[in-house]
Design an enzyme around this catalytic site. Structure first.
Site, PDB file in Angstrom:
ATOM      1  N   HIS A 160     -39.131  77.941  16.329  1.00 55.08           N
ATOM      2  CA  HIS A 160     -38.082  78.008  17.345  1.00 55.08           C
ATOM      3  C   HIS A 160     -37.092  79.102  16.960  1.00 55.08           C
ATOM      4  CE1 HIS A 160     -38.549  73.628  18.984  1.00 55.08           C
ATOM      5  NE2 HIS A 160     -39.714  74.217  18.805  1.00 55.08           N
ATOM      6  N   GLU A 168     -33.882  79.103  16.582  1.00 58.82           N
ATOM      7  CA  GLU A 168     -32.907  78.719  15.559  1.00 58.82           C
ATOM      8  C   GLU A 168     -33.538  78.705  14.171  1.00 58.82           C
ATOM      9  OE1 GLU A 168     -31.838  76.471  19.397  1.00 58.82           O
ATOM     10  OE2 GLU A 168     -33.663  77.017  18.312  1.00 58.82           O
ATOM     11  N   CYS A 185     -32.816  71.612  19.704  1.00 62.02           N
ATOM     12  CA  CYS A 185     -33.619  70.398  19.729  1.00 62.02           C
ATOM     13  C   CYS A 185     -33.339  69.618  18.433  1.00 62.02           C
ATOM     14  CB  CYS A 185     -35.099  70.751  19.853  1.00 62.02           C
ATOM     15  SG  CYS A 185     -35.826  71.416  18.330  1.00 62.02           S
ATOM     16  N   CYS A 230     -34.395  71.510  15.198  1.00 62.88           N
ATOM     17  CA  CYS A 230     -33.505  72.619  14.861  1.00 62.88           C
ATOM     18  C   CYS A 230     -32.152  72.113  14.398  1.00 62.88           C
ATOM     19  CB  CYS A 230     -33.358  73.557  16.050  1.00 62.88           C
ATOM     20  SG  CYS A 230     -34.889  74.457  16.417  1.00 62.88           S
TER      21      CYS A 230
END
Length: 154
Positions: A51, A53, A81, A84
């Site tokens: 992801h 992040e 999410c 993360c």
């Protein structure tokens, strides 16, 4: 720090253009300088943890040569999410700035809302997370060995 968010949006657009993953970008800023950046690369890397992040955290940690990112702030195009958010907390980032809500990206097929709901559902977690008592003593010995060895706590 709207400039930092603009760079995060640019990161997201780079990922979209490269077909590497979803429309997400992130940057990490410390003392007014971008020290980490990333965009979603889940498809490109075939890695469900890639992801934006996570990529930005990895980049910032490499830049600083340290896993502790205290004093830095994350700018990301969407609310993190649960995965993360866990990494953000472990990295000790001071603040998170975001634009889009989980509901915004759910409207185009991303299931962040479902993951947020699952993490808040005690009944789900009790069925899904199963403590293995069979080898608990072995794991406790391993923990004791770690505590007695030279190691770096974080």
């Amino acid at each position: 720090m709207t400039e930092a968010m603009s760079v995060a949006i640019e990161e997201a657009n780079q990922g979209i253009d490269a077909h590497e993953g979803g429309p997400f970008g992130a940057v990490i800023v410390k003392d007014g300088v971008i020290i980490g950046r990333g965009h979603n690369r889940v498809i490109g890397k075939k890695d469900p943890t890639a992801h934006a992040e996570m990529e930005a955290i990895r980049d910032a940690a490499a830049t600083l040569g340290d896993f502790d990112l205290s004093g830095a702030e994350l700018f990301t195009t969407c609310a993190p999410c649960p995965m993360c958010l866990g990494a953000i907390l472990w990295a000790r980032l001071d603040k998170v700035h975001y634009c889009l809500l989980p509901e915004d990206v759910a409207a185009i097929g991303f299931d962040d809302v479902a993951f947020h709901q699952a993490m808040a559902d005690k009944a789900f977690l009790e069925k899904y997370l199963l403590q293995d008592d069979a080898q608990r003593n072995e794991c406790l010995k391993m923990l004791d060995n770690y505590c007695q060895s030279e190691h770096t706590e974080y």
